[in-house]
Design a protein around this motif. Structure first.
Motif, PDB file in Angstrom:
ATOM      1  N   LEU A 216       0.826  -1.206   0.000  1.00  0.00           N
ATOM      2  CA  LEU A 216       0.000   0.000   0.000  1.00  0.00           C
ATOM      3  C   LEU A 216       0.859   1.254   0.000  1.00  0.00           C
ATOM      4  N   ASN A 217       1.968   1.230   0.705  1.00  0.00           N
ATOM      5  CA  ASN A 217       2.818   2.415   0.839  1.00  0.00           C
ATOM      6  C   ASN A 217       3.875   2.541  -0.246  1.00  0.00           C
ATOM      7  N   THR A 218       3.966   1.539  -1.135  1.00  0.00           N
ATOM      8  CA  THR A 218       4.962   1.604  -2.209  1.00  0.00           C
ATOM      9  C   THR A 218       4.279   1.521  -3.565  1.00  0.00           C
ATOM     10  N   ALA A 219       3.855   0.341  -3.961  1.00  0.00           N
ATOM     11  CA  ALA A 219       3.264   0.172  -5.292  1.00  0.00           C
ATOM     12  C   ALA A 219       2.001   1.010  -5.470  1.00  0.00           C
ATOM     13  N   ILE A 220       1.089   0.954  -4.507  1.00  0.00           N
ATOM     14  CA  ILE A 220      -0.171   1.691  -4.643  1.00  0.00           C
ATOM     15  C   ILE A 220       0.055   3.195  -4.485  1.00  0.00           C
ATOM     16  N   ALA A 221       0.873   3.589  -3.499  1.00  0.00           N
ATOM     17  CA  ALA A 221       1.185   5.013  -3.335  1.00  0.00           C
ATOM     18  C   ALA A 221       1.884   5.556  -4.578  1.00  0.00           C
ATOM     19  N   GLY A 222       2.762   4.750  -5.184  1.00  0.00           N
ATOM     20  CA  GLY A 222       3.432   5.173  -6.398  1.00  0.00           C
ATOM     21  C   GLY A 222       2.474   5.375  -7.558  1.00  0.00           C
ATOM     22  N   GLU A 223       1.493   4.490  -7.680  1.00  0.00           N
ATOM     23  CA  GLU A 223       0.510   4.645  -8.755  1.00  0.00           C
ATOM     24  C   GLU A 223      -0.346   5.893  -8.534  1.00  0.00           C
ATOM     25  N   LEU A 224      -0.708   6.164  -7.291  1.00  0.00           N
ATOM     26  CA  LEU A 224      -1.465   7.382  -6.995  1.00  0.00           C
ATOM     27  C   LEU A 224      -0.635   8.627  -7.279  1.00  0.00           C
ATOM     28  N   GLN A 225       0.639   8.577  -6.945  1.00  0.00           N
ATOM     29  CA  GLN A 225       1.513   9.714  -7.215  1.00  0.00           C
ATOM     30  C   GLN A 225       1.622   9.958  -8.709  1.00  0.00           C
ATOM     31  N   ALA A 226       1.718   8.886  -9.497  1.00  0.00           N
ATOM     32  CA  ALA A 226       1.796   9.024 -10.946  1.00  0.00           C
ATOM     33  C   ALA A 226       0.512   9.616 -11.522  1.00  0.00           C
TER      34      ALA A 226
END
Length: 242
Positions: A216-226
């Motif tokens: 949640l704090n890496t892959a998903i947060a990264g997708e939201l940031q993108a």
């Protein structure tokens, strides 16, 4: 409920620190809902952990059946003829979809007319069958491995966080049922997983919950940031171990 009676569900609960996820999500004017976020994150963990894609099947003899992909069964609160009810939206391989696509499938199930959602039509057709035929349909859905995934998924997700605070401990035919509370001002989220104890023990579940928090704090947060800055050229949060 009848199908869930014989499933030995054990409950594990933990409060997750989702500060990177919360920060990335807060930048979006219309962020994906937490149902989509949790469903995709759990499917990403299940990609690494085959036990999260495994069913306990009783026919023709008790055995385990490993699915090639995760299938989510998302509980959707709707109203039919003035009566409140809960229907299931199926998400096939949410880890292979963009987060916006997962969110769109859930929002369609929440807003489209009931007869325009394929999974809803299927469930209502079965519910309208005479009692003997309905019982046979339920038996085949529960007892045949591929049908089990089609009707009940490899994991379920249900929450009342949109209505108010509080934790939910739903039952399920198994093998995994997820629920979550409201994201707090401190970016912490109560997460509940109920699991079939015939399939997995509490210690692996604790490790899986830790991995879920990481995803949640890496892959998903990264997708939201993108999604916030798709054309800036700056790299999103690095997805560690995905």
């Amino acid at each position: 409920m009848r199908a869930s009676e014989g499933v030995p569900l054990i409950t594990y609960q933990r409060t997750l620190d989702l500060t990177p996820l919360a920060q990335a999500r807060a930048r979006l004017p219309s962020p994906p809902g937490f149902a989509a976020i949790i469903a995709k994150a759990f499917a990403l963990v299940a990609r690494e952990q085959p036990v999260l894609r495994t069913l306990v099947v009783d026919f023709p003899w008790p055995h385990f059946y490993e699915l090639p992909r995760s299938v989510g069964a998302i509980a959707i609160a709707r109203e039919i003829d003035g009566e409140d009810c809960v229907l299931i939206q199926k998400l096939v391989a949410p880890d292979e979809l963009a987060l916006t696509g997962v969110d769109a499938l859930i929002r369609e199930a929440q807003t489209l007319p009931i007869n325009e959602v394929p999974m809803f039509r299927k469930l209502l057709r079965i519910s309208a069958l005479p009692w003997p035929l309905r019982r046979i349909a339920w038996w085949s859905g529960l007892s045949l491995a591929r049908q089990r995934a089609n009707y009940f998924g490899s994991f379920g997700l249900s929450s009342v966080s949109a209505i108010g605070p509080g934790n939910l401990y739903p039952t399920s035919p198994g093998p995994y049922m997820l629920s979550y509370g409201r994201l707090g001002d401190d970016s912490r989220l109560d997460m509940v997983i109920r699991f079939d104890h015939r399939l997995i023990d509490a210690a692996p579940i604790a490790r899986i919950m830790t991995r879920l928090e990481q995803v949640l704090n890496t892959a998903i947060a990264g997708e939201l940031q993108a999604m916030h800055s798709p054309s800036t050229g700056h790299p999103p949060v690095r997805a560690v171990g995905i």
